[in-house]
Write an enzyme that holds these catalytic residues in place. Structure first.
Site, mmCIF file in Angstrom:
data_model
loop_
_atom_site.group_PDB
_atom_site.id
_atom_site.type_symbol
_atom_site.label_atom_id
_atom_site.label_comp_id
_atom_site.label_asym_id
_atom_site.label_seq_id
_atom_site.Cartn_x
_atom_site.Cartn_y
_atom_site.Cartn_z
ATOM 1 N N ASP A 193 -83.933 17.111 61.599
ATOM 2 C CA ASP A 193 -82.779 17.616 60.791
ATOM 3 C C ASP A 193 -81.786 17.410 62.231
ATOM 4 O OD1 ASP A 193 -80.752 19.142 60.121
ATOM 5 O OD2 ASP A 193 -81.889 19.754 58.427
ATOM 6 N N ASN A 194 -80.491 17.205 62.184
ATOM 7 C CA ASN A 194 -79.349 17.107 63.114
ATOM 8 C C ASN A 194 -79.131 18.625 63.186
ATOM 9 O OD1 ASN A 194 -77.833 16.849 61.420
ATOM 10 N ND2 ASN A 194 -76.586 14.713 62.035
ATOM 11 N N GLY A 241 -81.296 22.266 55.787
ATOM 12 C CA GLY A 241 -80.162 22.198 54.227
ATOM 13 C C GLY A 241 -80.314 23.374 52.951
ATOM 14 N N TYR A 288 -68.008 9.172 48.951
ATOM 15 C CA TYR A 288 -69.200 10.263 48.534
ATOM 16 C C TYR A 288 -70.038 9.253 47.489
ATOM 17 C CZ TYR A 288 -72.680 14.178 47.365
ATOM 18 O OH TYR A 288 -74.100 14.386 47.020
ATOM 19 N N ASN A 343 -75.205 20.946 59.411
ATOM 20 C CA ASN A 343 -74.597 21.487 58.414
ATOM 21 C C ASN A 343 -75.714 22.286 57.933
ATOM 22 O OD1 ASN A 343 -72.562 23.041 57.159
ATOM 23 N ND2 ASN A 343 -73.252 21.018 55.564
ATOM 24 N N PHE A 365 -83.167 14.042 52.310
ATOM 25 C CA PHE A 365 -82.408 14.802 51.583
ATOM 26 C C PHE A 365 -81.586 14.651 52.486
ATOM 27 C CE2 PHE A 365 -85.995 17.812 50.529
ATOM 28 C CZ PHE A 365 -85.156 18.273 49.050
ATOM 29 N N ARG A 408 -57.862 20.435 41.118
ATOM 30 C CA ARG A 408 -58.074 20.195 42.301
ATOM 31 C C ARG A 408 -58.169 18.556 41.723
ATOM 32 N NH1 ARG A 408 -63.768 21.948 44.805
ATOM 33 N NH2 ARG A 408 -64.288 20.769 43.058
HETATM 34 C C1 WQD Z 1 -67.469 23.252 39.688
HETATM 35 C C2 WQD Z 1 -66.108 23.527 39.570
HETATM 36 C C3 WQD Z 1 -64.113 23.113 39.752
HETATM 37 C C4 WQD Z 1 -63.676 25.699 43.055
HETATM 38 C C5 WQD Z 1 -68.898 18.604 43.962
HETATM 39 C C6 WQD Z 1 -69.593 17.201 44.506
HETATM 40 C C7 WQD Z 1 -71.434 17.319 43.786
HETATM 41 C C8 WQD Z 1 -72.111 18.239 44.484
HETATM 42 C C9 WQD Z 1 -71.787 19.685 44.278
HETATM 43 C C10 WQD Z 1 -72.687 18.318 46.123
HETATM 44 C C11 WQD Z 1 -65.181 22.512 38.842
HETATM 45 C C12 WQD Z 1 -64.477 24.338 40.128
HETATM 46 C C13 WQD Z 1 -64.529 24.956 41.931
HETATM 47 C C14 WQD Z 1 -63.512 26.978 43.221
HETATM 48 C C15 WQD Z 1 -62.643 25.865 40.904
HETATM 49 N N1 WQD Z 1 -72.362 18.093 45.628
HETATM 50 N N2 WQD Z 1 -64.168 24.977 41.093
HETATM 51 N N3 WQD Z 1 -62.645 27.290 42.212
HETATM 52 O O1 WQD Z 1 -67.207 19.327 42.300
HETATM 53 O O2 WQD Z 1 -68.484 19.361 40.325
HETATM 54 O O3 WQD Z 1 -69.413 19.232 42.767
HETATM 55 O O4 WQD Z 1 -70.103 19.746 44.611
HETATM 56 O O5 WQD Z 1 -72.845 19.045 47.189
HETATM 57 O O6 WQD Z 1 -71.574 15.986 44.510
HETATM 58 O O7 WQD Z 1 -68.671 16.425 43.754
HETATM 59 O O8 WQD Z 1 -68.985 21.308 42.073
HETATM 60 O O9 WQD Z 1 -68.736 23.664 42.762
HETATM 61 O O10 WQD Z 1 -67.080 22.213 43.635
HETATM 62 O O11 WQD Z 1 -66.789 22.695 41.098
HETATM 63 O O12 WQD Z 1 -62.283 26.211 39.339
HETATM 64 O O13 WQD Z 1 -62.872 27.798 44.300
HETATM 65 O O14 WQD Z 1 -65.348 24.415 39.822
HETATM 66 O O15 WQD Z 1 -62.473 22.932 39.764
HETATM 67 O O16 WQD Z 1 -65.167 22.737 37.901
HETATM 68 P P1 WQD Z 1 -68.311 19.813 41.527
HETATM 69 P P2 WQD Z 1 -67.616 22.311 42.897
#
Ligand code: WQD
Length: 344
Positions: free
Chosen positions: A33-34, A12, A153, A37, A85, A297
């Site tokens: 790893d499977n 990953g 999650y 993703n 991971f 969102r």
């Molecule tokens: C960051 C910021 C969005 C996309 C998630 C998981 C977390 C981690 C990483 C696993 C936020 C904004 C995003 C877009 C935007 N784990 N945004 N437009 O939500 O902090 O965390 O991913 O992968 O566990 O919850 O990360 O990168 O999605 O968002 O405005 O198209 O960017 O609202 O403020 P997030 P993110």
């Protein structure tokens, strides 16, 4: 002297970068790893980048499959430690299909640690998440800040932290749960990077795909948050800093004579808004990123920002790469691999 480590989910995004760092330190890796993703191509490229340093063997299998995990422990020599991971990480998907998250993330961790116990391998680094803090009201976020996960999650990651804490209280285990903030960027070679399936959920890969012309514009999710520019704040860190943190954590655990349970924030301590990231990317690459503001969102919180001091005190680790590094390296990966590992 090199060790032998089992890396679940080693193909990953974070796993592949960490595998490279460990191989460059001369370690022998067994990756389980499977490819749910992820792509075997990532591991081929890691081997190429390691250029003869260390070694990497692959077992294709699921961490919930006790036979596959048993096979990993029985193939080759003793395993000195494990980095776990493998897991699911999409917040929205976890809301819609919670049982799958409890099965893969929690049951997978239980199967793995049961095999570790059987084989007397009790040194483990676990991938946890900053989302265990939920929607915090006070900053900086320290490890003792109360956890309050708001989706399956994060709940499953916290449940595993607690399971591992209980194991440590039985003695002999050395465990570190690393609470990652937002890892981004790629190896500076542009050979390995983040390869999301379909439309990216996360900000960084979305930005690089817009910059590449693969998507028309970025949707900024809300500009009415209680932050200076109204957009959400996150603590983005370079995936190579995060990979380094795993190497340092394993070294630290292996030096501990007694049972050890660590929970550490892994971030930079410097939160950035969505617009700060967009403009930072534009500065680093010279490319304009068109965007429009759309509604928030569901499930997003205004701000997450690490207090990274505990990791510095305990491990001597701190993030050293800048936003510019994250943007430049993520962009190099996107340009060299427009369709991720699927082509070219
Ligand atoms: C960051 C910021 C969005 C996309 C998630 C998981 C977390 C981690 C990483 C696993 C936020 C904004 C995003 C877009 C935007 N784990 N945004 N437009 O939500 O902090 O965390 O991913 O992968 O566990 O919850 O990360 O990168 O999605 O968002 O405005 O198209 O960017 O609202 O403020 P997030 P993110």
């Amino acid at each position: 002297m090199g060790h032998r480590f089992l890396i679940t989910g080693g193909a990953g995004f974070i796993g592949s970068h960490t595998a490279l760092v460990l191989m460059e330190q001369g370690h022998s890796l067994l990756v389980l790893d499977n490819f749910d993703n992820s792509s075997p191509e990532a591991l081929e490229r890691v081997k190429g980048l390691a250029n003869g340093q260390g070694s990497l063997e692959l077992i294709e299998g699921d961490v919930r499959d006790a036979d596959a995990v048993e096979h990993a422990f029985k193939s080759g020599g003793t395993i000195d430690g494990v980095i776990h991971f493998a897991g699911l990480k999409a917040v929205g998907e976890s809301v819609n299909d919670p049982l799958r998250y409890w099965d893969v993330n929690v049951n997978g961790s239980r199967v793995l640690t049961a095999a570790m116990e059987r084989h007397g391998c009790r040194t483990l680094v676990f991938s946890s998440t900053s989302t265990v803090y939920g929607e915090p009201q006070t900053f900086p976020l320290q490890e003792q800040t109360p956890t309050a996960p708001i989706h399956p999650y994060a709940q499953t990651k916290l449940a595993v932290e607690q399971m591992l804490g209980a194991l440590c209280r039985t003695g002999a285990w050395r465990v570190a749960s690393l609470r990652y903030f937002n890892p981004v960027g790629a190896h500076p070679s542009g050979r390995i990077g983040e390869d999301p399936l379909g439309i990216p959920n996360n900000l960084f890969p979305f930005i690089t795909q817009v910059a590449a012309g693969r998507r028309e514009q970025l949707h900024v999710f809300g500009d009415d948050y209680p932050t200076p520019d109204g957009t959400g704040i996150r603590d983005y860190l370079h995936v190579m800093d995060l990979a380094d943190a795993h190497g340092v954590t394993l070294d630290h655990l292996l030096q501990q004579p007694d049972s050890t349970a660590l929970t550490l924030n892994i971030g930079t301590g410097r939160g950035l808004s969505v617009l700060e990231v967009v403009h930072g990317f534009e500065r680093a690459t010279g490319i304009t990123v068109p965007y429009s503001i759309v509604p928030r969102r569901p499930g997003d919180v205004p701000k997450l920002e690490a207090c990274p001091l505990q990791a510095k005190t305990v491990l001597g680790w701190e993030a050293s790469r800048t936003l510019e590094d994250m943007c430049r390296d993520g962009w190099a990966w996107q340009q060299a691999n427009p369709m991720g590992y699927r082509r070219g």
